[in-house]
Design a protein around this motif. Structure first.
Motif, PDB file in Angstrom:
ATOM      1  N   UNK A   1      72.662 -28.044 -31.893  1.00  0.00           N
ATOM      2  CA  UNK A   1      71.943 -27.242 -30.897  1.00  0.00           C
ATOM      3  C   UNK A   1      71.894 -25.789 -31.325  1.00  0.00           C
ATOM      4  N   UNK A   2      70.809 -25.130 -30.958  1.00  0.00           N
ATOM      5  CA  UNK A   2      70.649 -23.691 -31.187  1.00  0.00           C
ATOM      6  C   UNK A   2      70.635 -23.327 -32.664  1.00  0.00           C
ATOM      7  N   UNK A   3      70.323 -24.291 -33.517  1.00  0.00           N
ATOM      8  CA  UNK A   3      70.237 -23.993 -34.950  1.00  0.00           C
ATOM      9  C   UNK A   3      68.876 -23.431 -35.336  1.00  0.00           C
ATOM     10  N   UNK A   4      67.943 -23.325 -34.373  1.00  0.00           N
ATOM     11  CA  UNK A   4      66.648 -22.739 -34.668  1.00  0.00           C
ATOM     12  C   UNK A   4      66.012 -23.397 -35.883  1.00  0.00           C
ATOM     13  N   UNK A   5      65.367 -22.581 -36.715  1.00  0.00           N
ATOM     14  CA  UNK A   5      64.655 -23.108 -37.872  1.00  0.00           C
ATOM     15  C   UNK A   5      65.522 -23.035 -39.139  1.00  0.00           C
ATOM     16  N   UNK A   6      66.843 -23.053 -38.949  1.00  0.00           N
ATOM     17  CA  UNK A   6      67.753 -22.947 -40.098  1.00  0.00           C
ATOM     18  C   UNK A   6      67.602 -24.136 -41.039  1.00  0.00           C
ATOM     19  N   UNK A   7      67.707 -23.854 -42.330  1.00  0.00           N
ATOM     20  CA  UNK A   7      67.822 -24.902 -43.343  1.00  0.00           C
ATOM     21  C   UNK A   7      69.061 -24.599 -44.184  1.00  0.00           C
ATOM     22  N   UNK A   8      69.530 -25.622 -44.882  1.00  0.00           N
ATOM     23  CA  UNK A   8      70.790 -25.519 -45.609  1.00  0.00           C
ATOM     24  C   UNK A   8      70.515 -25.196 -47.073  1.00  0.00           C
ATOM     25  N   UNK A   9      70.715 -23.923 -47.440  1.00  0.00           N
ATOM     26  CA  UNK A   9      70.472 -23.516 -48.829  1.00  0.00           C
ATOM     27  C   UNK A   9      71.751 -23.135 -49.547  1.00  0.00           C
ATOM     28  N   UNK A  10      72.817 -22.843 -48.792  1.00  0.00           N
ATOM     29  CA  UNK A  10      74.079 -22.422 -49.419  1.00  0.00           C
ATOM     30  C   UNK A  10      75.084 -23.564 -49.494  1.00  0.00           C
ATOM     31  N   UNK A  11      74.659 -24.746 -49.142  1.00  0.00           N
ATOM     32  CA  UNK A  11      75.589 -25.861 -49.148  1.00  0.00           C
ATOM     33  C   UNK A  11      74.812 -27.134 -49.496  1.00  0.00           C
ATOM     34  N   UNK A  12      75.570 -28.207 -49.713  1.00  0.00           N
ATOM     35  CA  UNK A  12      74.940 -29.472 -50.068  1.00  0.00           C
ATOM     36  C   UNK A  12      74.539 -30.235 -48.808  1.00  0.00           C
ATOM     37  N   UNK A  13      73.680 -31.219 -49.016  1.00  0.00           N
ATOM     38  CA  UNK A  13      73.271 -32.110 -47.924  1.00  0.00           C
ATOM     39  C   UNK A  13      73.653 -33.540 -48.286  1.00  0.00           C
ATOM     40  N   UNK A  14      74.116 -34.255 -47.287  1.00  0.00           N
ATOM     41  CA  UNK A  14      74.368 -35.688 -47.491  1.00  0.00           C
ATOM     42  C   UNK A  14      73.549 -36.486 -46.499  1.00  0.00           C
ATOM     43  N   UNK A  15      73.203 -37.683 -46.916  1.00  0.00           N
ATOM     44  CA  UNK A  15      72.325 -38.561 -46.146  1.00  0.00           C
ATOM     45  C   UNK A  15      72.997 -39.927 -46.144  1.00  0.00           C
ATOM     46  N   UNK A  16      73.170 -40.515 -44.971  1.00  0.00           N
ATOM     47  CA  UNK A  16      73.796 -41.836 -44.888  1.00  0.00           C
ATOM     48  C   UNK A  16      72.916 -42.785 -44.097  1.00  0.00           C
ATOM     49  N   UNK A  17      72.667 -43.968 -44.661  1.00  0.00           N
ATOM     50  CA  UNK A  17      71.915 -44.970 -43.902  1.00  0.00           C
ATOM     51  C   UNK A  17      72.852 -45.556 -42.854  1.00  0.00           C
TER      52      UNK A  17
END
Lengths: 260, 260
Positions: A46-62
């Motif tokens: 919540x309240x993350x607005x239009x933030x994207x993650x550029x300084x950290x990694x992303x993980x995706x889990x099915x």
């Protein structure tokens, strides 16, 4: 849609996290209209607005939850989820993006702070018909019975008519039983702001920290606003654009003298 | 200003963090015009958009750097910094909010993702004349010599003329020596989007994670856009509004039939 004999491909996301009651309700409705793929945050955003993650990694889990629905949880923000869905997960571009149903209001100025609405705005930037839904009930146990009927009606229209170019829809639903909802109002965003306060507390070491709290101050008495509609038990539908240019201000600024 | 004999109270923030060269340059310029207070993130907060911190605590630390300037670092986002400044740190409302100078472009669609610009938008929501500055050079060692001259010229105009109501300014500066800057163009935001890609990598345990990367795709050939201005060595000034309503779309949506 790329092929007329295909069911619409519907991407569903939210900001309350993939297990929230609101997104579970939205998935149920979406299944009636097409093939549903879910890429949503693994924790509240919540309240993350239009933030994207550029300084950290992303993980995706099915994850497997609903029969016939492809679901992925993501460590990132709602906008990260939309980008991952479009550019990594989905085999073709979705025909519709649905975000929510948010637990809590996203009318008025909240559109700026809302992860739910930022996901929909990101969809619009990508040229995908996108709708954000929010119910005016913050509680985790919110009742989405009426919201599902509203979502069904809006989605039906969106698939039949399309959504105006370069916009997405911000749909807010009053927290009353379905029978008390008076109808749907197409609105403008009310002019309001958050009068914030910061609650100071002390950690075990005696150092001060703060929690943000606040009150929404509406100084817009217009009866064509989302605040008015919701206060009067209407569903509010606001078309939201991602062109932030204040075109009306261009002339005034052109009169400035820049001595450079 | 509340008292005419007072110097303007200027709030400075950014998204690259309080130690970045860009905010140091902006503080130097701001000091020429008024009493400067700095509330800025203690770490890089690029691409945080309009995020605020609601699921975690905030800390605020007074730091001493420049003589005569009151500086605070904050653990939150740029918008958190603006809210903390207004509602916790400053004794009165600032007369001007300056954000930046960002290391890297915030033109076109980047206004949505930019923490620098979201801080300025938050200022506008609060009714404070606000300006975001960005230099088209991502490097930590970017040269802000020309940017400081541009900032000075824009601030001078803003203090003399005010900023159009309910807007803030998005100022982007081309990465060329001052002598090569052709002037200032008041522009609209170019229509563009990020074509993202997600680089998959494996952690030491063999699990996949992603880094977001992307290319900005501009499909707007208008010569009245910020992209055009910057490509032609002009400074771009875009008035940015926080009313996201797509007023042009209201009529079309009113024709929908909601069977609820």
């Amino acid at each position: 849609m790329e092929k007329s004999n295909e069911r619409p491909l519907i991407l569903v996301t939210n900001d309350d996290g993939i297990t929230a009651g609101g997104i579970r309700s939205l998935i149920e409705v979406a299944k009636e209209f097409g093939d549903v793929w879910v890429v949503a945050p693994d924790s509240p955003q919540s309240a993350m607005g239009h933030a994207i993650t550029v300084h950290n990694i992303l993980r995706l889990h099915e994850v497997k939850d609903v029969e016939g629905v492809n679901e992925f949880s993501c460590t990132g923000t709602p906008v990260d989820c939309v980008k991952l869905a479009i550019y990594r997960v989905l085999k073709r571009r979705p025909d519709l993006l649905l975000s929510g149903i948010n637990h809590g209001a996203n009318n008025s100025i909240n559109v700026l702070y809302s992860g739910t609405m930022s996901a929909a705005v990101e969809g619009a930037v990508e040229g995908i018909p996108s709708i954000g839904f929010s119910l005016l009930d913050h509680s985790a146990a919110a009742d989405f019975t009426a919201s599902k009927k509203i979502a069904r009606a809006v989605i039906k229209n969106a698939l039949a008519n399309g959504i105006p170019e370069d916009t997405c829809l911000n749909v807010n639903i009053p927290n009353v039983p379905y029978e008390e909802i008076k109808g749907v109002r197409v609105c403008r965003q009310a002019k309001a702001f958050w009068e914030d306060s910061f609650q100071p507390r002390k950690d075990p070491a005696g150092r001060i920290y703060y929690w943000i709290t606040g009150n929404l101050v509406n100084h817009d008495s217009g009866e064509d606003t989302d605040v008015w509609a919701l206060e009067n038990n209407f569903v509010s539908v606001v078309p939201v654009q991602y062109d932030l240019t204040a075109h009306r201000a261009l002339k005034e600024l052109n009169d400035w003298k820049y001595e450079i």
